[in-house]
Each structure stands twice: as structure tokens, then as C-alpha cells.
Design a protein around this motif. Structure first.
Motif, PDB file in Angstrom:
ATOM      1  N   PHE A 256       0.831  -1.199   0.000  1.00 30.53           N
ATOM      2  CA  PHE A 256       0.000   0.000   0.000  1.00 30.53           C
ATOM      3  C   PHE A 256       0.870   1.256   0.000  1.00 30.53           C
ATOM      4  CE2 PHE A 256      -2.656   3.147   2.414  1.00 30.53           C
ATOM      5  CZ  PHE A 256      -3.571   3.370   1.392  1.00 30.53           C
ATOM      6  N   ALA A 257       1.985   1.223   0.732  1.00 27.98           N
ATOM      7  CA  ALA A 257       2.906   2.361   0.726  1.00 27.98           C
ATOM      8  C   ALA A 257       3.484   2.573  -0.675  1.00 27.98           C
ATOM      9  CB  ALA A 257       4.019   2.138   1.741  1.00 27.98           C
ATOM     10  N   LEU A 258       3.803   1.480  -1.366  1.00 28.53           N
ATOM     11  CA  LEU A 258       4.271   1.601  -2.748  1.00 28.53           C
ATOM     12  C   LEU A 258       3.197   2.196  -3.645  1.00 28.53           C
ATOM     13  CD1 LEU A 258       6.238  -1.709  -3.482  1.00 28.53           C
ATOM     14  CD2 LEU A 258       7.148   0.614  -3.464  1.00 28.53           C
ATOM     15  N   GLN A 259       1.958   1.752  -3.449  1.00 27.58           N
ATOM     16  CA  GLN A 259       0.862   2.259  -4.266  1.00 27.58           C
ATOM     17  C   GLN A 259       0.627   3.744  -4.026  1.00 27.58           C
ATOM     18  OE1 GLN A 259      -2.495   3.132  -3.350  1.00 27.58           O
ATOM     19  NE2 GLN A 259      -3.485   3.009  -5.336  1.00 27.58           N
ATOM     20  N   VAL A 260       0.695   4.169  -2.770  1.00 29.43           N
ATOM     21  CA  VAL A 260       0.510   5.589  -2.444  1.00 29.43           C
ATOM     22  C   VAL A 260       1.661   6.418  -3.017  1.00 29.43           C
ATOM     23  CG1 VAL A 260       0.427   7.258  -0.551  1.00 29.43           C
ATOM     24  CG2 VAL A 260      -0.879   5.143  -0.397  1.00 29.43           C
ATOM     25  N   GLY A 261       2.889   5.894  -2.932  1.00 27.97           N
ATOM     26  CA  GLY A 261       4.013   6.606  -3.515  1.00 27.97           C
ATOM     27  C   GLY A 261       3.880   6.746  -5.025  1.00 27.97           C
ATOM     28  N   ALA A 262       3.467   5.668  -5.699  1.00 25.83           N
ATOM     29  CA  ALA A 262       3.264   5.741  -7.149  1.00 25.83           C
ATOM     30  C   ALA A 262       2.128   6.696  -7.495  1.00 25.83           C
ATOM     31  CB  ALA A 262       2.973   4.344  -7.698  1.00 25.83           C
ATOM     32  N   LEU A 263       1.065   6.686  -6.708  1.00 20.86           N
ATOM     33  CA  LEU A 263      -0.046   7.609  -6.932  1.00 20.86           C
ATOM     34  C   LEU A 263       0.407   9.058  -6.751  1.00 20.86           C
ATOM     35  CD1 LEU A 263      -3.080   8.078  -7.412  1.00 20.86           C
ATOM     36  CD2 LEU A 263      -3.427   7.799  -4.956  1.00 20.86           C
TER      37      LEU A 263
END
Length: 758
Positions: A256-263
């Protein structure tokens, strides 16, 4: 060279124009033709003249040209150096944190000097059950056989065959088992070290992703360093990995942290097409992994989708990007649905209904972002009403069409949580008594305040909120930005990625105030958000713009403060808390439960392999992991049948007759029942949350007066079973025979042949 050519061309054009005007005065050419002739002919003549002069003049290559190239290369070199050192610091921070976790875990549990049984006992409750399935995956002769045994599991629960991968969410264990086999790690590392090593590695990814996200928001990698410092110092409230390693959140939140960073990168307005595509692909992959790792992931993504919906409604983001993110959600839900054995929970998720409702409402209501202030405000309110009405209706229709039996249970829980209704239901009250679903204690806010995280995160949040409201009000009123001496870039509320994280903080913070377990979802982002704020020159410039600061150059002061303040914060909290962190690594702790070790050894040596055990959920997880015996219930009661089993097995701590308990145990083919002294004699301070209180309330043996909250004990013909059976008198000795006991546990065999003794 370029400036010289421009000056020559300008002078030539002026001279040529004067000459041509004199020639055209006597002619019959009209005004438009005259102007065209002057411009076209003059430019052509001057171009030829300048070209001929440049051919004659071959200027030497002086040092000034080389100096200009060096000047241009310096910013690029500085940028590359900044990216290099920042990336190196991000990777180093993640790796050092993983090493810290591994060292702390070794100091606490002494894994290297323990036997396998003692290591396994350290996996408490549901953690033990997760590790059992990982071990079972490795014990199979092949990957296919191991996966088949998990999907057709008839050795965990008595009288029931489970698809454990689907119902318990064992995708992390399946992934770890396959990875252990295909990498040939069997000869290099023990399975338990490989398992916890993957989780610690994911925590390194987690910290690195938070670091990079804060760096992207603030523009300086110093924010990433401050994020890591705050995360480690507040680790009591940022993660539970130090104590319960295999929890689903420890597998899922790094993705989820990766997804938020990519977002975050995808939402930036100044991103190039290559980075936009890369961010989108990374966001898709991490979102799918997040859905696969955690059964409540779609609820988390729903909150994220709602944040993007607000951004779109307030005209703070490109509608195209919101549409693309929604499309990504749909693809991930579809892939998750088929990969998770047609998981109907994903179809009935609020995320899917919300996406459908928002698209349908947008199709019905056109020109949402046009009109004057009052018209846009009314359109916005109507749009909210349409979206939520359509979404709720769509969700109800889907749940009616799908075989969803959890709706009533969830509804009961929320009604009891928010005091909308009272219930005697055992499972609902058991959930309410768990620490995860209670409100955060006062100590939580005190700890965050002592590390300066809470005051700084709230200050940054308020500044971003006020700036966002200012930008929204200006957009709704079509008022152009007021021109003053400060640059336009300082309005931090105009950056969509910052506004998204502001809404992210508000929404998840509100949920964390209601459910303590969600603080592990909010506090890490509070660390990241606070670090971004104090390290961002734009945020400081926004404050200076409100204060109308003129005496001191605002840009210079913002650059100084965005460097000095985080440096002071980092050194001060590191000075105060770093000794404690180091002392934890140097201090030898001991986790050794001798009574549980003795019980597990007795079960393995003295009971048949096919024996069925009954007891508390937490203990049954340990029994299953350490002995492999079949159990009547386990800690992951995810459906109606398991909740019913749990309530009935816990009747051994109720005020019911020996015959009733015997009939319950025989209905599940239990051969042994384990009674825990800690539950039977529990004198806990929390009223109504002891197991014996919960079963008494469910059975009607305890009544609470709603006016004065006094406890009234209803009449019961029988004493508490766990106390009465200890006295060894009839009829208890007719149904049960004590076969083992120590200070913490008593084990009784359930007699198949009943002999009545008086």
C-alpha cells in the motif's frame, strides 16, 4: 552570437523599411500590401545580408562559450548528485531498519538457540496458524500437492473441509512457500528464517516507500530521513511487526505504501510522460498485490478513491487521471476476484459500488465545473447526493444478488460500536472487546506529542487545509490569483498530490480515532506528512504569504527554515530517543512459556495423531502449529459456522451443566478439552470483556442495568463449569477424565463410554 545576430537584423530591418517607404509613396499599392511587402522583402534582404557577414566573420571560440556550457551542466550535475545520494540514503534506511528488526527479534525470542517447538510457540494465536500453513506447504512433496492440500484442507477443523487459501487468506504463505522452493533455499536457510526474513524485507520496502513519498512531496531527501527517524522512534504506534510477525497487515501495508508513492508521482502536474506511465504501472502492480495480501484492502482503497473523488469535484485534479485510477481499481478487483476463487466480497465491496455510482452520476450531471459560485455549489451538493444514493443502491442490489452472509454480522457490530443498539451476541461483543476495535487511549496521543510528531503533523495539516480551501474558493468564484511579490508556485493548495495526502490524513485519521487498530495505517503517514511539511519551502512560503512578510526575503527565509527546522528536530529527537533504541538491541529479553511447552510436548507424545482438541481460539492456533492435531475452532473465525463453533466451545467457561458441555463437545467429535486457568480465573479490570462475562451475557446469566450500569446476576442452576469440573465429583467425572494438568492448563478426555459414579 545569437544576440549579435538579433541586433544586426533589427538595424537592417529599420534601414530597409525607411528606404522602401520612400519608394512606395508614389505607387498605387494599398496599405495591407504595403505592410506585407515591407515585412517580407525586408526580412529576406536582411537575412541574406546577415548571412554574408557571418560567413566573412568567423568568430574564435573563446572561453565564454565554454563557460556557458559549464554553467548549464552544473544544475544537471547537482540534480544527479542529489538523486544519487537521496536514493542511496533511502535504500540504506530500509536495509538498516530490516537489520534492526532482525536483531531485535533475535534478542527477544532467542531464535538461534531455541528448538523448533519453542520457536513455533513464539507465533501466538492467528500468527501461529498462518505459519502452520506455510510449514504445511513446504512439507508437501511438490508445489501442486501443497497447494491442493491447502485448498482441500480436512485436517484443521473437525467435521469440515476448508479452502483455507480462500477463507483465511493464505496467499502470502503460498507465495513464500513457492519462493522458498524455486530459489533452492532449503539447503541455505531454515524455513522459519526465510519466512520472517521476507516480512522484514517488506518492512524495509515500507520504510523506503515512505521515504521516497516524502521526498517527492517536499523536493528534498532530508524529509525522507526525518520520516524514517519519526517512524522508528514511534514504532510502538507505527507497526506491530516486532511482536506479531505474520500478521496480514505486515504483508500488505508495504504494498500500500508503494501504491501511495506511485499515486503521488502520478498526480504531479509537472511529470513527464515516461514517469507518468511508470508510476501508473507501479500503482497497478502494488494495488493488485495489496488486494491479494489483505482481506480488508478494498475498504482501504475505497477511502483512497473517495479522496480522489473529492479532488475531482473541487476541480483540483485532471479528471483524466481520476478516471485512469478508477479504471485501475476495476482491473485489480476483477483480477482479485478470479484469482481468489471468485471472492464475492470483492464484488460486494463499497469500492466497486462507489466507482459505478460516481461514473453514473457524472454521466447524468453534465457541466459540473461551470457556472458562478452559487450554481457550482448547488451542483456539487447535488452531485454528492447522486453519487452516494446510486452507490448505496448499487451496493444493496449486489449484496442481494450474491450469497453474502456476513452483512448482518457487520451491521450488528457497527450498531453496537456506535451505541445505536445493544446486543447479547457473543461474537459481536467479543469483537468489541478486542483492543483493535476500541478507541485509542490517551497514552497514544501523549507518545506522539513527546516525539513532536503530533504537533507538527497537525500544524502541517491545518496549513494545507486552509491553503486548499483558499484555492477552492478562488476557483469557484473565478477569481484570478492575486499578483504580489511572492512567486505563484508557493500556493501549496494547488498541488493535487499535496491535497490528496491532506485528505488521506483527514480520512484515515478520523478512522484511527474510532478504531485503535487503524492507527497502524495512519501513524506512518503522519510521520511522512509532518516531515514533508517542515522540509517543504513551498509550505513555508504559503505561511509567509498569509503573513505578508516583506522585511526579510521570503524565499530565502523559507529555504533556510526548511533546512534548519528539520535538522533541529531530527537531532533533538534522535538525541533523546536513540539511546533507548540502542539499549533495546543490547538488552537480552526472554520469551519462554514453560507451561505451554510442556503441554505441547505431552500432546505430541501421549495423544493419538487423529485426536481432536477443543479449547480457546488462541490456544488452538498454537496446538495446530506445534502438534498438527485437529481442532474444533481456530483464531481466524471468518464465517458464520466458525463463529458458532467458537461460541459453543467457550461454553466450558459458562454456568451450564456437565451434560450440556458434553453434548456440545461430542457434536464436534472432540476427544480432549483444554481449560485455561487464566481464562477461568480471569479478574481483568475491563468490565464485561472477560470471556466468562461474554458467555454469561449471551446465555442471559448476566444482565446490565442501562440506567446505572450495575451488574445483575440472573439465577442459574449450575456453577461455572471450569470451576466445578476441577472438584472431581459426579456428574462431571462421569463425562470427563482429567489426563494432564500444570499451573496454566488442565486437559480432560471426553469419555465415549459414560459410567455414572455417585
Amino acid at each position: 552570437m545569437i544576440e549579435t545576430r538579433k541586433r544586426r537584423k533589427q538595424k537592417c530591418l529599420e534601414d530597409h523599411t525607411i528606404q522602401q517607404e520612400a519608394k512606395l509613396e508614389a505607387s498605387s499599392v494599398d496599405a495591407h500590401q504595403e505592410e506585407f511587402i515591407l515585412e517580407h522583402e525586408g526580412e529576406q534582404t536582411c537575412a541574406e545580408e546577415i548571412a554574408s557577414r557571418e560567413e566573412e566573420e568567423v568568430p574564435p571560440k573563446d572561453k565564454s562559450d565554454t563557460g556557458n556550457k559549464d554553467t548549464k551542466s552544473k544544475p544537471a550535475l547537482h540534480q544527479w548528485a542529489k538523486v544519487f545520494f537521496g536514493s542511496w540514503a533511502a535504500i540504506a534506511s530500509g536495509m538498516l531498519y530490516a537489520v534492526y528488526l532482525s536483531t531485535f527479534h533475535e534478542r527477544k525470542f532467542w531464535f538461534s538457540s531455541r528448538q523448533d517447538l519453542e520457536r513455533e510457540i513464539s507465533f501466538q494465536a492467528d500468527s501461529g496458524l498462518y505459519y502452520y500453513y506455510y510449514k504445511k506447504m513446504l512439507q508437501a512433496t511438490s508445489i501442486q500437492e501443497g497447494f491442493f492440500e491447502l485448498t482441500h484442507d480436512n485436517k484443521t477443523l473437525s467435521l469440515r473441509t476448508l479452502n483455507s487459501v480462500q477463507q483465511i487468506g493464505l496467499y502470502p504463505e503460498v507465495f513464500a512457500g513457492i519462493l522458498y522452493r524455486i530459489t533452492g533455499s532449503r539447503e541455505a536457510i531454515e524455513p522459519v528464517y526465510f519466512y520472517i526474513g521476507i516480512i522484514f524485507g517488506l518492512q524495509a520496502v515500507y520504510v523506503t516507500a515512505l521515504y521516497v513519498t516524502s521526498w517527492m512531496l517536499s523536493g528534498t531527501w532530508m524529509a525522507g530521513m526525518l520520516t524514517v527517524i519519526w517512524y522508528i522512534i514511534n514504532r510502538t504506534d507505527t507497526t506491530r511487526v516486532e511482536h506479531t510477525v505474520p500478521l496480514r497487515e505486515n504483508w500488505a501495508l508495504p504494498y500500500f505504501a508503494l501504491q501511495v508513492g506511485a499515486l503521488t508521482g502520478y498526480l504531479k502536474t509537472n511529470i513527464n510522460s515516461t514517469m507518468e506511465v511508470f508510476s501508473y504501472l507501479l500503482m497497478c502492480a502494488s494495488a493488485f498485490a495489496f488486494i491479494m495480501m489483505w482481506e480488508i484492502s478494498h475498504y482501504v482503497l475505497f477511502v483512497q478513491a473517495f479522496s480522489l473523488f473529492l479532488l475531482d469535484c473541487l476541480d483540483l485534479i485532471q479528471t483524466r487521471k481520476v478516471t485512469e485510477v478508477y479504471r485501475m481499481y476495476l482491473v485489480c478487483l476483477a483480477l482479485g476476484y478470479f484469482t481468489q476463487f471468485r471472492n464475492s466480497a470483492l464484488l460486494a465491496s463499497p469500492l466497486l459500488s462507489f466507482i459505478g455510482g460516481s461514473h453514473l452520476a457524472k454521466y447524468i450531471q453534465q457541466n459540473l465545473k461551470k457556472g458562478h459560485f452559487v450554481a457550482r455549489l448547488m451542483k456539487l451538493l447535488l452531485h454528492f447526493y447522486l453519487v452516494f444514493t446510486v452507490s448505496i443502491t448499487l451496493n444493496l442490489v449486489i449484496k442481494k444478488m450474491l450469497p453474502q452472509e456476513e452483512n448482518e454480522h457487520i451491521l450488528k457490530f457497527f450498531e453496537a460500536k456506535f451505541d445505536l443498539n445493544t446486543t447479547r451476541d457473543f461474537s459481536t461483543n467479543l469483537l468489541l472487546c478486542q483492543e483493535t476495535f476500541q478507541t485509542p487511549s490517551q497514552e497514544f496521543f501523549i507518545r506522539l506529542t513527546q516525539t513532536c510528531l503530533f504537533p507538527f503533523s497537525m500544524s502541517v495539516l491545518l496549513i494545507c487545509l486552509f491553503s486548499t480551501l483558499e484555492v477552492v474558493a478562488r476557483k469557484f468564484r473565478d477569481v484570478p490569483q492575486r499578483s504580489d511579490d511572492l512567486p505563484d508556485m508557493v500556493v501549496i493548495g494547488e498541488r493535487p498530490e499535496v491535497v490528496y495526502h491532506t485528505l488521506h490524513m483527514v480520512l484515515f485519521g478520523s478512522l484511527a480515532l474510532m478504531f485503535q487498530g487503524l492507527k497502524y495505517l495512519w501513524t506512518p503517514y503522519a510521520c511522512m506528512f509532518a516531515a514533508f511539511g517542515v522540509c517543504s519551502p513551498e509550505l513555508w512560503m504559503t505561511v509567509f504569504k498569509w503573513l505578508r512578510l516583506r522585511r526579510v526575503p521570503p524565499l530565502l527565509l523559507a529555504l533556510v527554515l526548511s533546512t534548519a527546522v528539520p535538522t533541529i528536530i531530527g537531532f533533538s529527537i534522535w538525541k533523546d530517543f536513540f539511546p533507548d533504541v540502542m539499549s533495546e538491541l543490547s538488552e537480552l529479553q526472554e520469551f519462554y512459556d514453560s507451561d505451554t511447552v510442556e503441554l505441547m510436548n505431552w500432546i505430541k507424545r501421549q495423544t493419538p495423531t487423529a485426536a481432536v482438541f477443543a479449547g480457546s481460539m488462541q490456544l488452538m492456533g498454537t496446538v495446530k502449529l506445534c502438534t498438527g492435531r485437529t481442532v474444533t475452532t481456530h483464531p481466524l473465525y471468518s464465517d458464520r459456522d466458525l463463529r458458532k463453533r467458537t461460541e459453543e466451545i467457550y461454553q466450558v467457561y459458562s454456568r451450564r451443566s456437565a451434560e450440556d458441555i458434553y453434548m456440545i463437545l461430542m457434536s464436534y467429535k472432540a476427544n480432549y478439552v483444554i481449560i485455561e486457568e487464566g481464562i477461568c480465573n480471569d479478574m481483568g479490570p475491563v468490565k464485561g470483556c472477560r470471556v466468562k462475562d461474554l458467555v454469561d451475557v449471551a446465555n442471559g446469566h448476566i444482565l446490565y442495568n442501562e440506567d446505572d450500569s450495575n451488574t445483575n446476576y440472573a439465577f442459574s442452576l449450575y456453577g461455572r463449569f471450569c470451576h466445578e469440573i476441577k472438584l472431581d465429583y459426579s456428574p462431571y467425572i462421569n463425562y470427563f477424565t482429567r489426563v494432564y494438568w500444570n499451573r496454566s492448563y488442565r486437559v480432560y478426555r471426553v469419555n465415549t463410554l459414560i459410567s455414572f459414579q455417585y
